[in-house]
Design an enzyme around this catalytic site. Structure first.
Site, short mmCIF file in Angstrom:
data_model
loop_
_atom_site.label_atom_id
_atom_site.label_comp_id
_atom_site.label_asym_id
_atom_site.label_seq_id
_atom_site.Cartn_x
_atom_site.Cartn_y
_atom_site.Cartn_z
N LEU A 102 0.83 -1.21 0.00
CA LEU A 102 0.00 0.00 0.00
C LEU A 102 0.86 1.25 0.00
CD1 LEU A 102 -2.91 1.27 0.59
CD2 LEU A 102 -2.23 1.20 2.99
N CYS A 103 0.47 2.24 -0.80
CA CYS A 103 1.11 3.56 -0.75
C CYS A 103 0.01 4.62 -0.91
CB CYS A 103 2.22 3.70 -1.80
SG CYS A 103 1.66 3.77 -3.50
N HIS A 104 0.36 5.79 -1.45
CA HIS A 104 -0.60 6.88 -1.60
C HIS A 104 -1.59 6.63 -2.73
CE1 HIS A 104 -1.36 11.48 -2.07
NE2 HIS A 104 -2.34 10.88 -1.43
#
Length: 113
Positions: free
Chosen positions: A70-72
């Site tokens: 998961l990231c932005h």
């Protein structure tokens, strides 16, 4: 191959990976980003390792455990997912749309930034 999983589909992916152990959601955002907006671990283990520290900390991750990154917005997480696969990790997914999509699909209380 790296699975592309929308946040709304994550629980289904986790269920499909159950024979491989508990899923880790690997948040690769910077500390300030995690402080701004963070997911709540429900049905998975949440591990926070910023992207630039993955190579020296890779031994903290289990190669056989399912990992959803998961990231932005999904770009950094895709890069990390590809790196993990190159390093021999077996069950890897990219959370497409990242925390931004998580806010709109799963939990509207997660702030966007």
């Amino acid at each position: 191959m790296i699975d592309q999983v929308q946040p709304a589909q994550l629980q289904d992916w986790i269920a499909s990976q159950a024979p491989n152990g508990t899923t880790v959601v690997l948040d690769v955002r910077e500390a300030w980003e995690v402080q701004t907006a963070c997911v709540t671990a429900q049905g998975f283990e949440l591990v926070k390792i910023p992207m630039h520290t993955i190579p020296p900390r890779i031994t903290e991750l289990d190669r056989d455990q399912p990992i959803a990154v998961l990231c932005h917005h999904g770009g950094r997480s895709m890069q990390v997912a590809a790196f993990l696969v190159q390093q021999g990790f077996s069950h890897v997914a990219n959370i497409a749309g990242g925390i931004n999509a998580w806010s709109s699909q799963v939990d509207a209380s997660v702030p966007t930034y």
